[in-house]
Design an enzyme around this catalytic site. Sequence first.
Site, PDB file in Angstrom:
ATOM      1  N   ILE A 714       0.823  -1.217   0.000  1.00 20.25           N
ATOM      2  CA  ILE A 714       0.000   0.000   0.000  1.00 20.25           C
ATOM      3  C   ILE A 714       0.851   1.258   0.000  1.00 20.25           C
ATOM      4  CG2 ILE A 714      -2.106  -0.929   1.026  1.00 20.25           C
ATOM      5  CD1 ILE A 714      -1.094  -0.012   3.751  1.00 20.25           C
ATOM      6  N   GLY A 715       2.142   1.113  -0.102  1.00 22.99           N
ATOM      7  CA  GLY A 715       2.959   2.321  -0.175  1.00 22.99           C
ATOM      8  C   GLY A 715       4.407   2.026   0.119  1.00 22.99           C
ATOM      9  N   GLY A 717       7.315   3.768   2.221  1.00 24.54           N
ATOM     10  CA  GLY A 717       7.681   4.847   3.120  1.00 24.54           C
ATOM     11  C   GLY A 717       9.182   4.943   3.148  1.00 24.54           C
ATOM     12  N   TYR A 719      12.527   4.010   4.642  1.00 26.41           N
ATOM     13  CA  TYR A 719      13.035   2.815   5.327  1.00 26.41           C
ATOM     14  C   TYR A 719      12.376   1.513   4.895  1.00 26.41           C
ATOM     15  CZ  TYR A 719      13.423   6.860   8.289  1.00 26.41           C
ATOM     16  OH  TYR A 719      13.583   8.130   8.742  1.00 26.41           O
ATOM     17  N   VAL A 722       5.456  -0.757   2.624  1.00 30.75           N
ATOM     18  CA  VAL A 722       4.353  -0.979   3.547  1.00 30.75           C
ATOM     19  C   VAL A 722       3.307  -1.898   2.913  1.00 30.75           C
ATOM     20  CG1 VAL A 722       2.709   0.134   5.068  1.00 30.75           C
ATOM     21  CG2 VAL A 722       4.750   1.359   4.352  1.00 30.75           C
ATOM     22  N   ASP A 834      11.219  13.802  10.637  1.00 28.64           N
ATOM     23  CA  ASP A 834      10.831  13.670   9.230  1.00 28.64           C
ATOM     24  C   ASP A 834       9.338  13.909   9.063  1.00 28.64           C
ATOM     25  OD1 ASP A 834      10.878  13.206   6.548  1.00 28.64           O
ATOM     26  OD2 ASP A 834      11.071  11.025   6.707  1.00 28.64           O
TER      27      ASP A 834
END
Length: 975
Positions: A714-715, A717, A719, A722, A834
């Site tokens: 779903i993405g 990020g 590091y 996800v 961040d």
Amino acid sequence: MSSSYFLFFSLTLLFITVLSPVPNFASASVEEGDALLKWKETLQVPNNSLLSSWIPLPMNSSASIPCTSWFGVVCNADESIQKLNLTSSGLRGTLQEISFFLLQNLTHFDLRVNSFFGPIPPQIRLLSKLIYLDFSQNQFSGEIPPEIGSMVSLEFLYLYSNNLSSSIPSSLGALTSLNVLSLYQNQLSGLIPSSLGNLSNLQSLYVAENNLFGPIPNELGNLKSLTILVMAMNQLSGYIPSSLANLSNLNRLNVAHNKLSGPIPIELGKLKSLTRLLVSNNTLSGSIPSSIGNLSNLQFLFLDQNELSGPIPIELGNLKALTNFQVSQNLLNGSIPSSLENLSNLECMFLQRNNFSGLIPNELGNLKSLTDLVISKNQLSGSIPLSLSNLSNLQILYLDVNRLSGPIPTGLGNLKSLTDLDISNNKLRGSIPPEFANSTRLQRLDLSSNQLVGEIPKEFGKMKSMLNLYLSNNQLSGIIPLELGSFHELLVLDLSTNRLNGSITRSIGQWAQINYMNLSNNKLGGKIPSEIGKLVHLEKLDLSRNLFTQEIPSEVQSLQTLQKLDLSHNRLSGSIPNTFTNLHGGIDIDLSYNELTGPVPPSPNLLNASVQGNPGLCGNVTGVKLCTSQITKKKNDPFRQKLILVIMLPLIGVVLLCLFTYGLIAYRQRWKKSPRKPLEEESGDYFHITSFDGKVVYDDILKATNDFNEDYCIGTGGYGIVYKAKLQPDNVVAVKKLHSSSENVDHSGFLNEVRALTNIRHRNIVKLYGYCSHARNSILIYEYLENGSLGSILKSDVLAKELDWLTRVNIVKGVANGLAYMHHDCSPPIVHRDISISNILLDSDYEARISDFGTSKLLKLDSSNWTAVAGTYGYIAPELAYTMVANEKCDVYSFGVVALEVVMGKHPGELITSLPTLSDDHLVLANVGDSRIPPPSSQVEKDVMLVLRVSRACLNSNPHERPTMHQVSNLLMKA
Ligand SMILES: *[C@@H]1O[C@H](CO)[C@@H](O)[C@H](O)[C@H]1NC(C)=O
Ligand SMILES: *[C@@H]1O[C@H](CO)[C@@H](O)[C@H](O)[C@H]1NC(C)=O
Ligand SMILES: *[C@@H]1O[C@H](CO)[C@@H](O)[C@H](O)[C@H]1NC(C)=O
């Protein structure tokens, strides 16, 4: 209409220049342009830099190119370069190759926020027309060239936040036009030159955070225009000159954190414009002059950490504007004057660590604005005044270490805002009023070391926010109430040294987060319940000096974070459970003086444990006799096989090391104004069930994501990638598979960090459930949020329409609350580093939750705050470029960008730098607001404007001038 305001402005400029008369043939700007190009050659210029507009002039071309098309260059009417402005351009290099000789018409030279280094060349004096010089926030080193003193047109000189050393040249005293002299945050040493007293037009003088020593020159008293004088954090010594009392326009005087001595000059009472008087942390002596009571505009009075003596003058009660009053850590005595009741704007009063005696004045109950009242460590006597229960805004009340007597007033239970109450170490008597439990926001309650009797009220169970409860060292009796089981967030419980009896209630199993539990020195008995094994975060468990009987529950093996276990001086019997061998190494164990029998199991922990005073125990351990088998078969070591097991188990453990915690509990909202439903609990339960077996979770996640198949992604990020993982029908989590480069070395440090993060509960922070390190992958497991990231919504024209103005204001508020919590309510504070729209997630109600908190630090493992790459371009605070130290103020800056972005619907870009200087009149929603949604109603518009003003404050390039997140969140609460 909305966003074109700035664009329009710059276009006009362009037109004006294009339409200006054609220059003479050999215009000055050709040579000047060449000079700049030569300099540019020596610089490191980032890709895509606007400096790429600096191109060589084609032969025979119109000579005005530098004037019309070079970034940052402005010319005068005669086509000679007048202003050079390269603020925040990512440039790195020196000034060695710049030809000041050819740039003599410069009036403005602005290099703020870049990475220039090396010395400031003395030739800079050639810029004799310079009015404005800003080299702040770079890495310039060496001395401030004394030649600057000849640049007599200078009105603004900013050199702060560099590495400048040596002393402040006395020649600067010749700059009689100077308005602002800002030299703070350097390594300047030596004396403050008395010649600065000649700067008759100076309005602001900042020299804080250097190594300046010696006296504050008397001559500074001549600076009649001065409004701001900040000299904090140096090594200045000697007296505060009374001549400063001549600075009749002075608004701020800050000489805190120096080595000043002698008295506070009585004459300072003449400084009628003063709003801040800060002299904390010096060695000032004598009494507080009553003349301070004349400073009717004073808002901050910080006199703490000195050697001031005598009483607080009654006249301070006249300081009607005062909001913060700090006199802690002095030698003040006498009683607290009741005249302080007139300080109706007072929010914080810190009087701790003095010798105040007498009663706490009843009149303090009139300070209705008070949020923090700290009078700890004095010699106050009498009882706690009932009137304190009128302080309805009070959040912190510390009266500990005094001589207060009498009962605890039941009215304290009316303090609905109270989160932190410490009245320990007094002589309070009587029983604990059950009404306390009405302060349902209490997170820390310390009543220890008094003479309290009676039972622990079962009503305490209502204080569901409780984190730290200390009742030790009283004469409390009765049982530990079952109701305390509802302290789902409890971290620390100390009931030691009382007369509690009965057995330990099984409801302790609910204290899933607890890390310190001390019930020692009571009369508790019965079997230690097996539920103890559920307290998997316990670090210290002390049940010593009670009457516990029967066997030690084998569930103790689940306490994998234990560092100290004290079960001594009880009546425990049976053998030491073999499961002790499963505890990790290095625990301090005391089992002495019980009735334990049989051999001591061969756990390395037990080799060093205290086990004496157990006549029935045997083994090769100090304090007990050898077992008979050991005596006869000593040569054929009978433990050999077991020992192999002991060694192998941890080894297997390394291959699959999982740490799980669970976010069972909804965060109790801190603010009455915004009641919300609690977080969903279902995911919590799942982890609760599986909390002992990380492997099960890992396998479930593999299954749920089809071995981290792209379909579940779903993405991406920072590091890691996800995935969405549906573990059970109603239990969805977000799983972040870390890039293998994020692998870490210091495993135990890492686990501690994760543990700290999993303990955090706030409704604006995405819950981290746990972390799992497997030979193949390391994963972090988070709460899953339906509406995805704020970034993905703002970037979509369709989705952005869903976010009306009220929702946007709420999102900003939520982010502020989350950050304020991490910065101010966590110890140590946690900096995000961040913050950007991509790691702010939205739940189904579009309530904001900040994700990835602490991750950047976590995955770097350099316990310091030094940052290498953390942060997202466009959100990074300017000072980070040169200090590389990420602190709370960097988050404040990024928050400012995000808040602005939420209003504008897109990244604010250039507006960031111009915003802090925009007046309220120019800060018009119609100019900047997201045009994809209809304009707000006039009521909501006020709130949106508040958001804009708050982000303006947060984007101040000077980190010290930015508000704290606490202030931001308080401000926004008014929206
Ligand atoms: C330089 O530009 C920045 C914004 O780009 C502006 O804030 C600053 O005031 C300018 N400096 C001067 C001396 O005009
Ligand atoms: C400065 O400007 C003047 C005209 O305003 C011009 O005559 C002179 O040459 C310029 N100086 C330099 C060094 O370019
Ligand atoms: C007091 O000031 C000194 C500098 O003179 C500083 O090093 C120290 O940290 C300060 N102490 C506190 C508690 O702020």
